[in-house]
Design a protein around this motif. Structure first.
Motif, PDB file in Angstrom:
ATOM      1  N   ALA A 216      37.466  40.776  34.397  1.00 28.30           N
ATOM      2  CA  ALA A 216      38.535  40.140  35.169  1.00 28.30           C
ATOM      3  C   ALA A 216      39.796  40.997  35.167  1.00 28.30           C
ATOM      4  CB  ALA A 216      38.829  38.756  34.587  1.00 28.30           C
ATOM      5  N   GLU A 252      34.317  44.211  41.422  1.00 30.91           N
ATOM      6  CA  GLU A 252      33.886  43.176  40.487  1.00 30.91           C
ATOM      7  C   GLU A 252      32.464  43.410  39.990  1.00 30.91           C
ATOM      8  OE1 GLU A 252      34.520  39.419  42.365  1.00 30.91           O
ATOM      9  OE2 GLU A 252      36.698  39.715  42.566  1.00 30.91           O
ATOM     10  N   THR A 291      37.284  32.801  34.339  1.00 25.97           N
ATOM     11  CA  THR A 291      38.657  33.299  34.476  1.00 25.97           C
ATOM     12  C   THR A 291      39.119  33.250  35.931  1.00 25.97           C
ATOM     13  OG1 THR A 291      38.338  34.756  32.573  1.00 25.97           O
ATOM     14  CG2 THR A 291      40.161  35.267  34.042  1.00 25.97           C
ATOM     15  N   GLU A 292      38.253  33.607  36.838  1.00 24.51           N
ATOM     16  CA  GLU A 292      38.613  33.578  38.262  1.00 24.51           C
ATOM     17  C   GLU A 292      38.894  32.159  38.721  1.00 24.51           C
ATOM     18  OE1 GLU A 292      36.964  36.293  41.809  1.00 24.51           O
ATOM     19  OE2 GLU A 292      35.627  34.621  41.304  1.00 24.51           O
ATOM     20  N   ASN A 293      38.122  31.187  38.235  1.00 31.00           N
ATOM     21  CA  ASN A 293      38.360  29.792  38.605  1.00 31.00           C
ATOM     22  C   ASN A 293      39.707  29.304  38.093  1.00 31.00           C
ATOM     23  OD1 ASN A 293      36.037  29.345  40.084  1.00 31.00           O
ATOM     24  ND2 ASN A 293      34.855  28.656  38.323  1.00 31.00           N
ATOM     25  N   TYR A 296      42.193  30.731  40.603  1.00 27.65           N
ATOM     26  CA  TYR A 296      42.107  30.129  41.933  1.00 27.65           C
ATOM     27  C   TYR A 296      42.509  28.660  41.917  1.00 27.65           C
ATOM     28  CZ  TYR A 296      39.823  34.220  43.972  1.00 27.65           C
ATOM     29  OH  TYR A 296      39.551  35.476  44.441  1.00 27.65           O
ATOM     30  N   HIS A 324      28.455  33.963  41.367  1.00 26.39           N
ATOM     31  CA  HIS A 324      28.597  35.214  40.614  1.00 26.39           C
ATOM     32  C   HIS A 324      27.350  35.515  39.789  1.00 26.39           C
ATOM     33  CE1 HIS A 324      32.622  36.767  41.358  1.00 26.39           C
ATOM     34  NE2 HIS A 324      33.068  35.520  41.408  1.00 26.39           N
TER      35      HIS A 324
END
Length: 500
Positions: A216, A252, A291-293, A296, A324
């Motif tokens: 990330a 990514e 981490t992306e969630n 976002y 993912h």
């Protein structure tokens, strides 16, 4: 570990095996050790040199009768392939070790014949086990793994602090708990897939933190660098489509794939095949998505309130929690094949090949959203594209796991033919129904030995995978040594199960 040569034995001369009394604890009808009244027998293996290795020679006598692993003659059931001077009373004799695997990877087939893999040598009943305790991982590797986990944990904490500084503590806090929901679903699915031969916990924790922290961070840093470069060059940003459909998939997937590659080399003894590659890839992807969630969800809450958070949560956590995972498992699958078919350097080529479908799937998933202009078109896209892709990924996972089960059964049957397992044990260890019945039976034994039975199945499965690497050409010393260690481990497991 090296073995003493026959000339170290005070009863030997000129490097020949000593003669002496009959072999201790030999079952009725078993051959006796050579003595002065009988011609000296030719053994199938030459004396070991100082490095501990032996040169296999053509056998000059019929194979030994395999010993029943459940025979109760006062010794631990089964026998280990590694040997040392016997510690039994009145012994004083040294017998050269007979490895389970005694030939090349495969014999040269006839003109139109299929290759016939060499069968393992018979399990010798007269040897004394060298290993009396379970093989433990290297303390150096454990320290390195714990150090890497600590560093990645600090990096993840730094990321969350950065999110709080940009979006606020309340938004990040709610998003953190919201991101735990899809994470729990994904990790539960991964645990179900990984039941056949569970991976080491340290390797799984490292994989998760690599995805959540390292991958990330790489994606954020590269994204920031691209934006700065675009502003300096053109005076504007790189564009939403470029960022989502080109930049994000490439950056990514490479960042996540590097984590799989690190696990491949660092935990090589546990990275056995395609299923393991998919498991590690899925855990790394789950960490990255977590981490992306958080980011976002917090941005959606900041920009659109709870209604914006609800829409984003449904799209990411409900409709596509495995997105993912599906992308990155392509890289893990490729490295899993490399684990059985290639050298360490050759694995880099498999890694690059696996990145291609991972990046393409990611680009398709992100890029298609730019051509959807209504809820109806999204539903059509979801049903025609995303659902079939997910169904295909599930089918591929089931097929890979079924292949692993069949491979385990085939390799354990070879050991059973050599006397290391009984046919009933192979059924018990290499089928789901057999394992369930075995654990239920072990739980009724004194001391509740269900945990020991699980370890028995795990060691036997690793033994099967190790032999698969040997017979497919990866006949390195580490695989030979691992095979002997695991033979000792399954012998110990059996002794504990049948003991008081």
């Amino acid at each position: 570990m090296t073995y003493p040569t026959p000339r170290d034995d005070p009863n030997s001369s000129h490097g020949r095996l000593p003669s002496g009394p009959p072999i201790l604890n030999a079952p009725p009808g078993a051959p006796s050790a050579p003595n002065s009244a009988q011609p000296e027998q030719q053994h199938a293996y030459a004396a070991p040199d100082r490095s501990g290795q032996q040169a296999p020679l053509a056998p000059q006598e019929p194979p030994l009768t395999p010993r029943d692993p459940y025979a109760t003659d006062g010794r631990a059931p089964g026998a280990d392939a590694q040997n040392a001077p016997s510690s039994a009373p009145n012994s004083g004799r040294y017998y050269p070790p007979q490895p389970v695997y005694g030939g090349p990877g495969f014999t040269q087939p006839a003109r139109d014949a299929q290759p016939q893999y060499a069968q393992p040598a018979k399990a010798p009943y007269f040897v004394q086990p060298v290993w009396s305790q379970r093989v433990k991982p290297s303390s150096v590797m454990a320290v390195l793994a714990l150090s890497a986990i600590a560093v990645l944990g600090l990096l993840l904490g730094g990321l969350i602090i950065y999110f709080v500084s940009q979006l606020g503590a309340m938004a990040v806090g709610l998003s953190f708990f919201g991101a735990l929901i899809p994470l729990a679903v994904v990790l539960a699915a991964v645990a179900w897939v990984d039941r056949w031969e569970p991976e080491p916990r340290l390797a799984l924790v490292f994989s998760f933190l690599w995805g959540a922290a390292a991958a990330a961070s790489m994606a954020l840093l590269v994204g920031l660098g691209v934006e700065v470069a675009a502003y300096l060059a053109t005076g504007s940003g790189p564009g939403a489509f470029f960022s989502a459909a080109i930049q994000a998939p490439i950056v990514e997937e490479i960042a996540k794939g590097l984590g799989i590659l690190i696990v491949f080399y660092a935990a090589r003894r546990h990275f056995d095949g395609p299923l393991d590659g998919m498991v590690y890839a899925a855990v790394i992807a789950a960490g990255f998505a977590f981490t992306e969630n958080i980011l976002y969800f917090a941005q959606a809450l900041w920009d659109g309130g709870f209604s914006g958070l609800s829409v984003t949560f449904v799209l990411r956590a409900v409709l596509s929690p495995f997105a993912h995972v599906m992308f990155t498992t392509m890289t893990g699958l490729a490295l899993g094949f490399a684990a059985r078919r290639s050298t360490s350097l050759g694995a880099l080529l498999y890694f690059l090949v696996g990145l291609v479908p991972a990046i393409l799937l990611h680009a398709l998933w992100n890029g298609a959203l730019f051509f959807i202009d209504s809820l109806g078109s999204y539903i059509v896209y979801y049903l025609l594209v995303q659902v079939p892709l997910f169904a295909g990924a599930v089918t591929l996972t089931v097929l890979v796991r079924r292949h692993e089960i069949k491979l385990t059964q085939a390799r354990l049957n070879e050991y059973a033919a050599a006397g290391w397992f009984t046919p009933a044990e192979v059924t018990m260890l290499a089928t789901w129904s057999g394992r369930r019945r075995a654990r239920a039976w072990a739980a009724t034994l004194p001391g509740d030995k269900g945990k020991v039975m699980r370890q028995f199945a795990r060691d036997a499965t690793r033994l099967a995978y190790t032999r698969q690497r040997i017979i497919t050409g990866r006949n390195h010393l580490v695989n030979r040594r691992t095979e002997q260690e695991l033979l000792a481990a399954v012998t110990t497991d059996r002794a504990v199960l049948l003991g008081p």
